[in-house]
Each structure stands twice: as C-alpha cells, then as structure tokens.
Enzyme design. Structure first.
Site, PDB file in Angstrom:
ATOM      1  N   GLN A   1       7.089  -2.107   4.317  1.00  0.00           N
ATOM      2  CA  GLN A   1       7.506  -0.773   3.860  1.00  0.00           C
ATOM      3  C   GLN A   1       7.942   0.071   5.054  1.00  0.00           C
ATOM      4  O   GLN A   1       7.344  -0.029   6.119  1.00  0.00           O
ATOM      5  CB  GLN A   1       6.344  -0.040   3.202  1.00  0.00           C
ATOM      6  CG  GLN A   1       5.755  -0.733   2.003  1.00  0.00           C
ATOM      7  CD  GLN A   1       4.709   0.154   1.347  1.00  0.00           C
ATOM      8  OE1 GLN A   1       5.044   1.089   0.636  1.00  0.00           O
ATOM      9  NE2 GLN A   1       3.451  -0.129   1.589  1.00  0.00           N
TER      10      GLN A   1
ATOM     11  N   SER B   1       6.699   6.134   6.431  1.00  0.00           N
ATOM     12  CA  SER B   1       6.248   7.138   7.393  1.00  0.00           C
ATOM     13  C   SER B   1       7.093   7.128   8.654  1.00  0.00           C
ATOM     14  O   SER B   1       7.631   6.099   9.058  1.00  0.00           O
ATOM     15  CB  SER B   1       4.788   6.867   7.785  1.00  0.00           C
ATOM     16  OG  SER B   1       3.941   7.057   6.681  1.00  0.00           O
TER      17      SER B   1
ATOM     18  N   GLU C   1       2.330   1.770  -6.235  1.00  0.00           N
ATOM     19  CA  GLU C   1       1.344   1.539  -5.187  1.00  0.00           C
ATOM     20  C   GLU C   1       0.018   2.208  -5.525  1.00  0.00           C
ATOM     21  O   GLU C   1      -1.044   1.674  -5.288  1.00  0.00           O
ATOM     22  CB  GLU C   1       1.874   2.062  -3.844  1.00  0.00           C
ATOM     23  CG  GLU C   1       0.958   1.718  -2.686  1.00  0.00           C
ATOM     24  CD  GLU C   1       1.508   2.175  -1.337  1.00  0.00           C
ATOM     25  OE1 GLU C   1       0.874   1.875  -0.330  1.00  0.00           O
ATOM     26  OE2 GLU C   1       2.561   2.844  -1.301  1.00  0.00           O
TER      27      GLU C   1
END
Lengths: 339, 386
Positions: free
Chosen positions: B125, B128, B245
C-alpha cells in the site's frame, strides 16, 4: 446462515416502538416512581391489547404462543422506553415457566388470565431474594428446595424493599409451601427453572440493549444543541469519543443477545452459555453507556428533573438482576476451564 | 434467523480443514516481514493458489472458487485455527482486489488478478507520506501528465509501506490536480516498484523486522492503463479500499477466534487466578461477539446492503480486542513473556510477545482509532463536525 430478523418480527418491533412513543413517554415512566403501586393499569392494558403480555403464553390457552426470538426485539423496545411494567417477569419468564412445569389444569386457569391482562403473574426464583411487582401480582411462581410453587398473592407476606429505580417495586416474601401450591418438583422443576433463569437473564440483556441505545440517543440530542465555547459540545472530540466507545460496546453486545434468543428458541445445547455471554456483555455495555451519557450531559444530567437518571437507574438494576456480568462470565469460565 | 450451515457449507469447511491439516507447515515459517521469510511465504502463497485456496471468494477464472461470503468466513476460521502462515499477499487480495472488482476495467482485472492470486506479484500500500498520516488528504506526492507517452510521471515519498521492501507493486494516491480542493484532484495509481526512478528503503518496525518501507518516486512513468477508477477520482476509490481494511475483508473473525482459543489453552497450561481467568473469558466472549457481528454484516451485504461507516465500529473493536488478548497472554506467561525467538525457555517461540507487538499496531494502522471514533460519532451517530 442468515443473521437477521424476519419481516414480521421487525414489523412488530416497529409497531411496539410507535405504541410506546405514544403510551409510554418519559412522564409516564416518571409517574410510576411516585404512584402507589408503581404499576399503570392503562399501560398494562395497552401492552396486553398489543399482544405483548400474552406473546409467550400458550396458544392453546389464549396466548400468542411465540418464542424468545419473537420476543427479544420487543423487550429491547421496552428497555428503550424504560417501560415501568413487569413484562420481563410475566411474559418472558412466568408464562413459559407455567407451560414447562405446570399441569393442564393450572395452565388452563392462569395462561388465559395472564394473556388477557386479567391477572399479573410474577416470579421469585432461587438466586434472587426479591420478587418484582409482588404488590400487583395475582400469582407468584416461587422456587424452594428445587420445587416450583404457585402462590396466590393473598397467601404471601410481603416486605417492600425500595429500589434505586422507583418504578421497580421489589419485595421479599414469606410463604408456606404446601401440596396445594406445589407445581412441580424433581427433574421437571429443575429443568423448567433453569430455563426460566436463562429467559430472565436474556430478557434483562435485551432491555439493557434498549436502555443503553436510548441513553446514547438522549445524549446525542443534548450534545447537538448544547453550546459552549461557541460550538455544539458534540463537535468536540472528547465528547465524540465517549459516545463512540459506548456505541461500540452496545453494538457488539447486540448480536450476542440476538444469538442467545435464537439458541433459546431452538433449544440449542449451548443456550445457557449463549445467554451468559449476552447478559455479561449487555450489562457491561449499559454501564458504559450510562457513564458516557451522564458525563456528556454534565450537571443537567445529574439533576433529578432530567430524565436521564430514570434510564440509568433501570440499567443499574437490570445490570445486576438475573446475574451480574461477573456471575455470567464465571459461568462461561466454568464451561471453558471446568469447575 | 438461521445460524446453521447448509450441508454444502459444512462440506466446504471440512475440505478446507483437511487440506490445511495436510499442508500447513509443522514448524512455523520465519516472519514474512523480513526478506528471507517473505520468500518462503511467497512459496506458501503459491501452494495455496495451486490448491485454489488463495482467493476462495474470487471467480474461478482468476483462481478462486466463487465462494460465498459465508464460505469465505468459514475458510478464514479454518485457516487461523490451523495456525497457517501469515498472508503476505493480503494487501493485494483483500484490499486492492475488491477495489479492482468495483472500479477496475476488465483488462486490468485480467492482467492483474491472476498474478496477484499466484503471488507472482505481491502488492504494497502507498498511502501515508511524511506529512500525511491521519490527515491523508494532506498528501503531496504528485503525478504530472505525460501526453507523449500516454501516462503520468510520479514524484514524491510514500512511507510506512507494509513489506514494501519485498513487494513488486504498490497501489496508492497521487495528486493530479494541485489546484483542486484537498479531497479532490487525486488519482489512484498502480505503481511497479521495479520501475526506473523508484527507490525502496526498508525501515525496521517495532519488533525489529524490516516490515516497513519508504518508497521514493522520482519522475516514475506510469501508463494510463495503471490508473484505477478514473483521473481525479482517487479519493472515492481509496475510501472503498479503506473500508475493506477496517471491516470485513482484512480482519475476519477467524483470526481473533483462533487467538482467543489459544489464550484459553495458555490459561490451562500455565494456570490462571480468578482475575486472569475473567480476562480470558472476556476475550472469548468478545471474539464470539465479533464473529456474530460479522455474520450480521454478511447477511446485510447478501441482502444488497453496504458496509459504510460502520466499518469504523468494527476496526475499533477488533484492534482493541487484539491488544487486550495479547496483554492477558503476557500476564499469564509472567517472566517468560519477555523471551523471544530462539530463547530456549521461550514459550511457543515467543509468539505472544511477537503478536503483542503486532497487535499494538492495530489501533494505529488503517486509520487510527481516534479518527475512527470521530467517524463513528459523526457518520453513525450524526454529531456535528468541527
């Protein structure tokens, strides 16, 4: 696998909610605190006409003949409205207990009366020293030494035991068991009483769900309109997190309560364990919701005039009644660890 | 309400159980968050794929079994009950794949999903950034249009990418319209981590494994084919991924039921006083509650409903439960709790301390629990925004 209620079950819930909004607003709850008996015959009549009081009574004897799964959402609604009436005792516990333990004659005498609202039947089982609504009951089903007895109210000596919840009229009772009062003994009695105890705990758990959800709803209403520092206090994270924590507790107690109702209705082998999980979680959830509600209301919630305490005190009472969270967890612990 | 299983579901469960009993490695694999362990886990993923257990809920054409949600839950229960290896492919198969099924083109699905299922491509992923954590919409990594080559040039830095140092591809958000509002003008890209201009640096995690990575992008070309869900539509697409998620697909109840069952066993092995026993019972009840809550959700989804903001309730519940369960286990272990890895006196190879450290990440990743509680308050209870 399908974890959902039927359209009929949901429709009954919606209908009862509408009825209670009309017939049992907060002033009715409050009035029960100061009335002579704590009992409102008008409300009991409404609940009877709705079919709630006789919902579990034997269909062969004038009842509706439905089961725990049909009842659980309705009990949740009774909790939501903090209904000041012995629905738990009469409908959730007494009617099925008579059905399970009593002979035809006794059932024929009492089930129709219970279902029609003509008689109030309450219970006093071992494990609790108190009988709810013994002052308005016509018949009390009492346990002693493993036997189940049905004692007419006139044959009881009652001592009032004041509850923190003024609408709950509790009594200790003195009575003499006799051949005439004996309903069942031996295996029949012990099985019926064990089931009754599970039904009581399940019904308390269901009401606690409704009480908790309503306390959260009342608080959402308050923090949305109450302004401090120029903003609705519900916009502050500290307040949001109290309410979110409470909601998580309630929403993760809910499926345990519904599953326990399903297991009771189906006679599942693990039903008692499922009831204990439900009651433990619902008692804790209501406690957390009550704390969050009071804290987020602030001083207004601490005032006697505000309605919050009517709900909170019911939650305290039902949290401990029919086995506290710790007692029910101990029962689960016995199943997991033995002895 | 009917909580029983059909004969077909029972048969499915049994088939999964038998296969797992015969195939789960008898000694646990080393952590899949380090390079060596990752390679071994990739072999395990391939084995799952060959037996068609890697992606049971996917269509058969992509290597799945077309399993229902109920069957998927059963598989997950069996998987964790068997103590099977961690799923290094999970971010692809549980997070990106549902997004591809919802927003991807047929060509994207055909190209990406079979390789993902077989762990030929393992996905990381890329959300951030150094300046954008809880406030994800503050991200500044950007993509500039390259009309000549028919694609985009990506620049910026992504951080805390789980197993990013070992993965092949990354999915994430990049700003494509710097002039737009902060929740708009972002696009969801699929980025090959071996492409020119990508630098990946492993970052050690709390437990010492190289489980994190920083991904630096310097003018990395990504063709139009690797835009998922439309240019400037990235936020909506990403929100679909994050609710997976938090909710149903990443953290199935099987994981927590298995931990709770192991906790009961641990209590029996080492003995528990009354209070610790009560904590173990709480864990058992909470794991049951999570299983039943998920069954409610599954029923609603099968009836055509959606998950939505309630996934935030889910995420708070399982992450806090996981921390509590591990804390209880460490208390039961007493002074042995601190022993890890190959310490001769370590209990179960120090799995509880390892698990404890991982559990502590739960309230942080996938949106911190503080953010989730804001979401619950605002979107479920209807409290006013700031």
């Amino acid at each position: 696998m399908r974890f959902a209620f039927s359209p009929d079950q949901l429709a009954m819930q919606t209908a009862l909610r509408a009825l209670l909004e009309k017939e049992c607003p907060a002033p009715v709850v409050r009035a029960a605190w100061t009335s002579d008996t704590g009992h409102s015959p008008a409300l009991w009549r409404s609940l009877t006409d709705f079919g709630l009081v006789g919902l579990t009574a034997d269909a062969a004897h004038g009842g509706v003949g439905l089961d725990e799964l049909d009842l659980v959402l309705l009990l949740e609604e009774c909790g939501r409205a903090a209904v000041p009436a012995p629905v738990l005792e009469a409908t959730a516990v007494a009617a099925p207990l008579l059905r399970d333990a009593a002979n035809d004659a006794l059932n024929a005498r009492w089930q129709p009366a219970l279902a029609s609202g003509e008689a109030v039947v309450t219970v006093g089982l071992a494990g609790s020293d108190f009988v709810v609504a013994a002052n308005v009951a016509d018949l009390v089903l009492l346990e002693r030494s493993g036997e189940l007895h049905a004692v007419p109210a006139g044959a009881l000596t009652r001592t009032a035991q004041r509850s923190v919840d003024g609408s709950r009229r509790l009594f200790t009772v003195q009575w003499e068991p006799s051949a005439e009062t004996l309903v069942a003994d031996g295996e029949v009695a012990s099985r019926a009483i064990a089931a009754a105890r599970d039904r009581g705990a399940l019904a308390a758990a269901a009401q606690l769900l409704g009480l908790a959800r309503q306390m959260i709803a009342m608080t959402v209403g308050h923090v949305t309109v109450r302004k401090q520092f120029g903003a609705a206090i519900g916009s502050f994270q500290a307040v949001k997190h109290h309410l979110a924590n409470a909601l998580v507790k309630v929403e993760f107690a809910r499926p345990l309560v519904y599953r326990a109702a399903y297991s009771m209705a189906r006679g599942d082998a693990d039903r008692s364990l499922h009831v204990s999980m439900a009651k433990a979680q619902a008692s804790d959830a209501a406690e957390v919701a009550a704390r969050a509600a009071l804290q987020c209301h602030g001083a207004i919630g601490y005032s006697y005039e505000h309605d919050l305490h009517l709900w909170m005190k019911r939650a305290w009472a039902l949290g401990a009644a029919w086995g506290s969270a710790a007692q029910h967890r101990a029962r689960v612990g016995e199943a997991l660890f033995g002895g | 309400m009917d909580l029983s299983l059909t004969p077909a579901e029972e048969a499915f469960r049994l088939e999964a159980r038998r296969w797992l009993e015969a195939n789960v490695p008898s000694t646990p694999l080393p952590s899949g968050d380090d390079a060596e362990g990752f390679a071994l886990h990739r072999v395990w993923e391939k084995k799952l794929f060959d037996a068609r257990w890697a992606v049971v809920s996917w269509p058969e054409a992509y290597g799945g079994r077309g399993a229902s949600l109920v069957e998927w839950l059963l598989f997950e229960e069996e998987y964790y009950r068997a103590g099977a290896p961690q799923r290094i492919a999970q971010n692809g198969i549980f997070l990106l794949a549902p997004t591809l099924f919802e927003f991807g083109t047929q060509a994207q699905r055909d190209r990406i999903l079979p390789r993902m299922a077989a762990a030929l491509d393992v996905w990381a992923q890329g959300w951030s950034e150094p300046g954008a954590g809880s406030d994800l919409a503050g991200l500044t990594s950007r993509a500039v249009r390259d009309d000549a080559r028919g694609g985009w040039r990506l620049s910026g830095q992504k951080t805390w990418c789980t197993r990013g140092a070992h993965c092949d591809w990354m999915f994430g958000l990049f700003r494509t319209d710097p002039a737009a509002d902060r929740h708009r003008g972002m696009t969801y890209f699929l980025v090959p981590l071996r492409a020119p201009g990508v630098t990946v640096r492993a970052v050690g995690r709390l437990d010492g494994d190289d489980g994190f990575a920083d991904v630096f992008l310097d003018d990395v070309f990504v063709p139009d084919d690797d835009v998922l869900g439309g240019v400037h539509k990235g936020w909506e697409v990403a929100m679909a991924t994050t609710s997976s998620e938090r909710g149903l697909t990443l953290r199935s109840p099987g994981r927590f039921l298995a931990t709770a069952a192991r906790l009961v066993d641990l209590g029996k092995r080492f003995g528990v006083d009354e209070r610790l026993r009560d904590d173990v019972v709480r864990a058992h009840i909470d794991a049951e509650a999570y299983r039943l809550y998920t069954q409610q959700t599954v029923t609603r989804v099968m009836d055509g409903g959606s998950i939505g903001a309630e996934s935030s309730l889910n995420k708070v519940f399982w992450s806090e439960l996981d921390v509590r369960m591990h804390a209880t286990a460490l208390e039961i272990l007493g002074e042995r709790a601190e022993l890890v890895d190959d310490a001769p006196a370590a209990v179960d190879l120090g799995a509880w301390m390892k698990g404890h450290q991982f559990a502590l990440a739960g309230p942080i990743y996938a949106g911190t629990n503080e953010i989730q509680k804001n979401v619950i308050a605002e979107r479920v209870l209807g409290l006013p925004r700031r």
